[in-house]
Design an enzyme around this catalytic site. Sequence first.
Site: not given
Length: 305
Positions: A115-116
């Site tokens: 994920g970011c």
Amino acid sequence: MTHSVFIDGEAGTTGLQIRDRLLGRDDIRLVQLDPAMRKDPQARADCFAQADVAILCLPDAAAREAVTLTADMDVRLIDASTAHRIDPDWVFGFPELAPEMRERIAAARLVSNPGCYSTGAIAIVAPLVAAGLIDETEALSINAVSGYTGGGKAMVADFEAGTAPVHFIYGLDQRHKHIPEIMTHGGLLLQPVFAPSVGNFAQGMAVQLPLQLDDDRSVAALHQALADHYANEAFVQVVPADQIGARIDPTALNGSNVLRISVHGDDETGCATIVAVLDNLGKGASGAAVQNMNIMLGLPEGTSL
């Protein structure tokens, strides 16, 4: 040699960014699904069957369905959803995390894209846990701000229409979907307090880890541990100590696959903040997926990045 790649969920933000990175490459043939057939299981199965690698840009439930659909196929999968990021049967697609990661990604059939927010957090935390500068049971707080493209089509529409706040904090129930992967791949046993937020800018991200200092955990020691860990990496960089600026721009790396870490603080005050800046749609999503795809196919890692 040309490799076939299917982007399942091509119409979403991450899917479109991946497609744009791959268009025009003579070593990649994109397998494309008629948009009118995107929910047709047989049409999707036909696309999976044609692909060497499929990249899942789907909600978690749909990503799990895709895995079931491809169970008897030779296609290799990169999942950009949250569904498999802490699944032990999947390789976590962060090549810079540890020396063996590229070899594991190259050999894997199933790779989960980080994920970011977690990319930034893990990039800071994992090397410091490994170096003994953060204890796995230490109480940590992680703060972050992201561009609004990370929130999906509805959030993008709100900001572009001017109906969203200039800035807002969310995830205050401490159940944000990135927390489990931050703990698992960051090497933490105690859940950190995580305070994500969204600003009125489209792309970009800054993730911050405040730390108390002591005789063993100095600004120089933190910087050295991170610099040593990423010494030979092209896409994760540590800002030299003599180049640290007074302000951080979360949009500074937009359009790139680079994540940049800077260590700020003062040993006399006993306080430091470590900041990771990245493009939430680049190293935080589509760039990471293409980097993993290149590794899996034995192609130059930096192509299209």
